[in-house]
Enzyme design. Structure first.
Site, PDB file in Angstrom:
ATOM      1  N   SER A  67       0.750  -1.292   0.188  1.00  0.00           N
ATOM      2  CA  SER A  67       0.229   0.173  -0.197  1.00  0.00           C
ATOM      3  C   SER A  67       0.572   0.889  -0.107  1.00  0.00           C
ATOM      4  O   SER A  67       1.738   1.316  -1.012  1.00  0.00           O
ATOM      5  CB  SER A  67      -0.823  -0.102   1.276  1.00  0.00           C
ATOM      6  OG  SER A  67      -2.081   1.381   0.980  1.00  0.00           O
ATOM      7  N   ASP A 283      -1.411   1.254  -3.892  1.00  0.00           N
ATOM      8  CA  ASP A 283      -2.597   0.510  -4.310  1.00  0.00           C
ATOM      9  C   ASP A 283      -3.817   0.592  -4.745  1.00  0.00           C
ATOM     10  O   ASP A 283      -4.357  -0.465  -5.193  1.00  0.00           O
ATOM     11  CB  ASP A 283      -2.519  -0.660  -3.437  1.00  0.00           C
ATOM     12  CG  ASP A 283      -3.125  -0.510  -2.383  1.00  0.00           C
ATOM     13  OD1 ASP A 283      -2.803   0.210  -1.771  1.00  0.00           O
ATOM     14  OD2 ASP A 283      -3.292  -1.347  -1.417  1.00  0.00           O
ATOM     15  N   GLU A 376     -12.920   5.621   5.969  1.00  0.00           N
ATOM     16  CA  GLU A 376     -11.648   6.390   6.875  1.00  0.00           C
ATOM     17  C   GLU A 376     -11.551   7.942   7.032  1.00  0.00           C
ATOM     18  O   GLU A 376     -11.668   7.904   5.338  1.00  0.00           O
ATOM     19  CB  GLU A 376     -11.007   5.532   7.136  1.00  0.00           C
ATOM     20  CG  GLU A 376     -10.935   4.157   8.299  1.00  0.00           C
ATOM     21  CD  GLU A 376      -9.772   2.967   7.948  1.00  0.00           C
ATOM     22  OE1 GLU A 376      -9.394   2.925   9.396  1.00  0.00           O
ATOM     23  OE2 GLU A 376      -8.765   3.043   7.329  1.00  0.00           O
ATOM     24  N   ALA A 377     -11.179   8.614   7.692  1.00  0.00           N
ATOM     25  CA  ALA A 377     -10.951   9.900   7.222  1.00  0.00           C
ATOM     26  C   ALA A 377      -9.364   9.943   6.518  1.00  0.00           C
ATOM     27  O   ALA A 377      -9.348  10.579   5.485  1.00  0.00           O
ATOM     28  CB  ALA A 377     -10.834  10.289   8.740  1.00  0.00           C
ATOM     29  N   ARG A 501      -4.599   5.457  21.030  1.00  0.00           N
ATOM     30  CA  ARG A 501      -5.369   4.171  21.030  1.00  0.00           C
ATOM     31  C   ARG A 501      -3.623   3.609  20.001  1.00  0.00           C
ATOM     32  O   ARG A 501      -2.825   3.679  19.042  1.00  0.00           O
ATOM     33  CB  ARG A 501      -6.074   3.558  19.680  1.00  0.00           C
ATOM     34  CG  ARG A 501      -5.846   4.431  18.247  1.00  0.00           C
ATOM     35  CD  ARG A 501      -6.883   3.601  17.950  1.00  0.00           C
ATOM     36  NE  ARG A 501      -6.723   3.119  17.216  1.00  0.00           N
ATOM     37  CZ  ARG A 501      -6.055   2.433  15.996  1.00  0.00           C
ATOM     38  NH1 ARG A 501      -4.979   3.506  15.289  1.00  0.00           N
ATOM     39  NH2 ARG A 501      -5.702   1.251  14.901  1.00  0.00           N
ATOM     40  N   SER A 503      -1.288   1.309  17.858  1.00  0.00           N
ATOM     41  CA  SER A 503      -1.183   1.640  16.006  1.00  0.00           C
ATOM     42  C   SER A 503      -2.007  -0.405  16.315  1.00  0.00           C
ATOM     43  O   SER A 503      -0.690  -1.548  16.697  1.00  0.00           O
ATOM     44  CB  SER A 503      -0.628   2.463  15.606  1.00  0.00           C
ATOM     45  OG  SER A 503       0.299   1.472  14.486  1.00  0.00           O
ATOM     46  N   GLY A 504      -1.882  -0.288  15.145  1.00  0.00           N
ATOM     47  CA  GLY A 504      -1.721  -2.162  14.835  1.00  0.00           C
ATOM     48  C   GLY A 504      -1.059  -2.097  13.190  1.00  0.00           C
ATOM     49  O   GLY A 504      -0.787  -3.295  13.246  1.00  0.00           O
ATOM     50  N   THR A 505       0.060  -1.277  13.198  1.00  0.00           N
ATOM     51  CA  THR A 505       0.362  -1.211  11.852  1.00  0.00           C
ATOM     52  C   THR A 505       2.214  -0.819  12.234  1.00  0.00           C
ATOM     53  O   THR A 505       2.947  -0.982  11.649  1.00  0.00           O
ATOM     54  CB  THR A 505      -0.161  -0.215  10.929  1.00  0.00           C
ATOM     55  OG1 THR A 505       0.350   1.278  11.000  1.00  0.00           O
ATOM     56  CG2 THR A 505      -1.223  -0.994  10.243  1.00  0.00           C
ATOM     57  N   ARG A 510      -1.211   5.609  18.968  1.00  0.00           N
ATOM     58  CA  ARG A 510      -1.719   7.127  18.082  1.00  0.00           C
ATOM     59  C   ARG A 510      -2.052   8.339  19.303  1.00  0.00           C
ATOM     60  O   ARG A 510      -3.340   7.592  20.621  1.00  0.00           O
ATOM     61  CB  ARG A 510      -2.517   7.078  17.453  1.00  0.00           C
ATOM     62  CG  ARG A 510      -1.060   6.149  16.274  1.00  0.00           C
ATOM     63  CD  ARG A 510      -1.990   6.189  14.740  1.00  0.00           C
ATOM     64  NE  ARG A 510      -1.296   4.653  13.921  1.00  0.00           N
ATOM     65  CZ  ARG A 510       0.142   4.929  13.154  1.00  0.00           C
ATOM     66  NH1 ARG A 510       0.263   6.426  13.435  1.00  0.00           N
ATOM     67  NH2 ARG A 510       0.564   3.913  12.284  1.00  0.00           N
TER      68      ARG A 510
END
Ligand code: 16G
Ligand code: MG
Length: 548
Positions: A67, A283, A376-377, A501, A503-505, A510
């Site tokens: 991505s 992507d 998503e924003a 929260r 981050s998941g990546t 964040r």
């Protein structure tokens, strides 16, 4: 019970040895430095074949992409039969397979899946795959193909594609010959379907000035060039950042992620006031728009603005077609600008749900409405039409010409919008349809509401896993006491809102903040950032200077 051919597996797996690393199939699949991915992708091939066998030979998609990440990264994610993301419960199997330390462990885990999930290995496996323009894609495709040989899968390599094109193709293959047939399972079929619907939507309307499209030097560039001739001049697009021959330029100083996070245009792009600009990510599943105002300020039209525009238009069309029994709803995440949520609720009177970050959560929630708009924003989103809404739309002829035209537009809209996943091509056509229908400049679109200033801050902590959220990530329940401290700070700011929260990546926490003015927003973000840092620094690291 059939078993795996162990000799075959050993021989193939020895070609793709696991490095000393730990892998996780996260919100966007596996994603990391490409040089670490060979064994992961080989094993993802095995998983894809198992998934297909489990689903009685249904076609599973496999996309090799990272991505908006830099060129040296790559990744892989699986696509379920209807073009949606891999079912959540299989993510843990992906993670476990990728971390098996030896061939024996790998075989054991496969056999444990076969028995616990009752997978019949004698069933066929059908898998299709594609990749973006990253140079590492070619050798990773070879690793994937080896993984697919382990269980004798029947495979089709679709070459270079955008991520949403692979989702589309997967759904087409699985629905061919059924009442839900989704289209021709090729890139060409995808172009024809989208172009035909778009032409219906803008028929008879005055064409807008040219849109400048930044393709982040990624796969969107060659693919949008392939697509344009299908539009027969119904849309003027000037493509920039289309250099896919220089891999290092991918996503560099350009693309949807850069524009959204930096709140500026791609570097080197000269913008003229009141003209339309848009950016894809690497992507082509994310889209943001922007323009320059008369006083030269940069104005971003992000995923929230696209959701607002789409919801407004669909609500009007549904009313105009005389079928306002159809419920329209919008799904956002906590990152949605507070002003956008207010606009949707108070001006458009649509129900708005808030869910956790990640497309699968939004997609799932959007299925609850007849027409579910989710964005998503950051520009990732789409509009889902339920089977019953489609039935109504297709059976409505309208009792007068205006109703008939509106019903026809709704039908075309459901074709132009990719129903499988957020798709930058589709979303671009959706926005261009609405702006053309209304003859709106980007400024008129932007006037729906004014974004509250917002700031996103990354905090590097010792262990992000201690931060546990509830309420669609809007509140922290752990570490104990931190949420009260956040609330106490937020209360001091006009229109203040902030959440934290993990981050998941990325290995960071964040912090999002918004407030009435830019200085107040920044102060809020940095004070919460400091609070988070103090809760988890354990005395290590340096407290970032901007944290008040
Ligand atoms: C992934 C998600 C994206 C989300 C982002 C959040 C998919 C396909 N992608 O890229 O939707 O916005 O993660 O990243 O679900 P974060 O957890 O690091 O903030
Ligand atoms: Mg993307």
């Amino acid at each position: 019970m059939a078993t795996v051919n162990v000799n075959n597996l050993n021989a193939l797996s020895d070609l793709h040895k696991k490095p000393d690393a730990n892998f996780t199939y996260g919100t966007a699949g596996f994603r990391m430095k490409a040089e670490l991915l060979d064994s992961v992708i080989f094993r993802t091939g095995i998983l894809a074949a198992l998934r297909s066998k489990k689903l009685d030979g249904k076609v599973i998609g496999c996309m090799i992409t990272a991505s908006h990440n830099p060129a040296e990264d790559n990744g892989v994610k699986l696509v379920d039969p209807m073009g949606e993301m891999l079912e959540g419960s299989w993510e843990a199997h992906a993670t476990a397979l990728s971390n098996a330390e030896s061939n024996e462990h790998l075989i054991d885990y496969i056999h444990s899946m076969v028995s616990s999930l009752k997978i019949d290995l004698t069933k066929p496996a059908n898998v299709v795959f594609g990749r973006d323009t990253r140079p590492s894609g070619e050798s990773l495709v070879a690793a994937l193909a080896d993984g697919l040989k382990v269980l004798d899968a029947t495979v089709t390599d679709y070459g270079i594609l955008t991520t949403p094109q692979l989702h589309y193709i997967t759904r087409c293959l699985n629905t061919a010959g059924t009442p839900e047939a989704y289209g021709e399972p090729t890139a060409e079929g995808y172009y024809k379907k989208l172009a035909a619907a778009f032409k219906v939507l803008v028929e008879g309307k005055t064409k807008l000035s040219a849109l400048t499209l930044d393709c982040a030097n990624g796969v969107g560039a060659p693919k949008f060039k392939e697509f344009l001739p299908h539009l027969d001049d119904a849309l003027s697009v000037k493509i920039v950042n289309d250099d896919v021959d220089n891999p290092s330029k991918l996503n560099l100083n350009s693309g949807a992620d850069f524009v959204k996070t930096q709140q500026r245009g791609p570097i080197g792009l000269k913008m003229a006031p009141q003209e339309r600009y848009a950016s894809f990510d690497g992507d082509a599943d994310r889209l943001v728009y922007y323009y320059q105002d008369d006083d030269n300020t940069f104005k971003l039209l992000d995923g929230d603005k696209i959701a607002g525009l789409a919801a407004m238009y669909i609500i009007d069309l549904v009313k105009a077609a005389g079928i306002d029994s159809i419920s329209v709803g919008v799904v956002q995440t906590a990152y949605a600008n507070g002003a956008s949520t207010q606009y949707l609720r108070n001006s458009l009177n649509v129900p708005v749900s808030c869910v956790s970050t990640g497309v699968k959560h939004l997609h799932h929630e959007a299925l609850k409405y007849d027409v579910g708009v989710y964005f998503e924003a950051n520009g990732h989103g789409t509009v889902l039409f339920s089977p019953s809404a489609l039935k109504t739309i297709h059976s409505t002829e309208g009792s007068n010409p205006a109703q008939a035209v509106a019903a026809r537009s709704l039908r075309a809209l459901s074709e132009v919008i990719n129903q499988t996943v957020g798709d930058a091509f589709s979303d671009l056509l959706l926005v261009e349809t609405i702006l053309t229908q209304r003859q709106w400049t980007p400024k008129v679109w932007d006037q729906a509401y004014t974004d509250l200033p917002n700031r996103l801050v990354k905090v590097v902590v010792k262990d992000r896993s201690i931060f546990k959220t509830v309420d669609a990530e809007r509140k922290l329940v752990e570490p104990a006491g931190i949420q009260d401290a956040i609330d106490a700070i937020v209360l001091k700011f006009r229109d203040g809102r902030s959440f934290v929260r993990p981050s998941g990546t990325e290995d960071v926490v964040r912090v999002y903040a918004e407030a009435a003015t830019r200085p107040e927003t920044d102060e809020l973000a940095y004070r919460i950032g400091g609070l988070v840092f103090d809760y988890n620094s354990n005395g290590s690291g340096t407290r970032p200077r901007e944290f008040l």
